[in-house]
Design an enzyme around this catalytic site. Sequence first.
Site: not given
Length: 310
Positions: A113, A125, A159-160, A188, A280
């Site tokens: 992603h 990420d 994706e998130e 990922d 994140h």
Amino acid sequence: MRIMIALAAALMVAGTTSAHAAAPAALAAPNIDVAKVQAHLSQFQSIANANGGNRAHGRPGYLASVNWVKGKLDAAGFTTRVQSFSSNGATGYNLIADYPGGDENNVVMLGGHLDSVSAGPGINDNGTGSASILEVALQVKATGFAPSKHLRFAWWGAEELGLVGSTYYVNSLTTTERSKIKTYLNFDMTGSPNPGYFVYSASGQPSGSLALQQRLQSGFSAIGVQTELTSVGGRSDHAAFARAGIPVGGTFTGAEGIKTAAQAQKWGGSSGVAFDRCYHRSCDTLSNVNATALDRNADVIASTLWATAA
């Protein structure tokens, strides 16, 4: 990666790759230059900096990322297309890139992603997976690799938000088109700052996934790196492919899970600390990447692709 994947017990299965009666260019995978992967990550960081600090779905930084990756692939002779979809009140985009040649009834597909969360630039990420498969794709062209199978690369949107882009792509395929995809490999988070070396477990996955698991394990074994299996379930972009019965595999260096003392002894780094303390968060920047893990994963991605597609 949307949420932390539960880790299975450590398991090493040393796989072997037989020699292929192929053209010399197809015999050996290249050693991927990590500096080139890092240069792609720098570009993702610059895009985020210029677009509100992130590359999230529905934000300008995401589309800028798609356009930049597409430009690199177009220049290398790939056939690219941007697939749009709607999610959460905004338009999202998948980037699909096909390398000319190979048996189009036997497709080997790699993906990861491209979107970040809105909190930060998403360099580990999943800039790391995105940049790694980009450089591997560019090396397909640069080395003159002429695989017998057809190669397809993908950078997924949203994706998130729940694997939206990859699910949309698989659902958009006809039954015949889906049947042509024989392998899907997902990458990922491949450069976590306190890294683990995890390979997707084939347990519970479609028939054919075990061969991919073992090939990835063998790739790490060849460079002297021990691995553990991770039970990926439905928590990254391989999930829609698995639901469609397509064999899946992939690698992962860890998210907010805590590295154990045994893992620190095996892999280095710090025990009692998350694999990625900036998971994140706004601090998921260029400084949040372990270059050694990034390098090792990129090399394993290449060796696995060459062995699978030759």
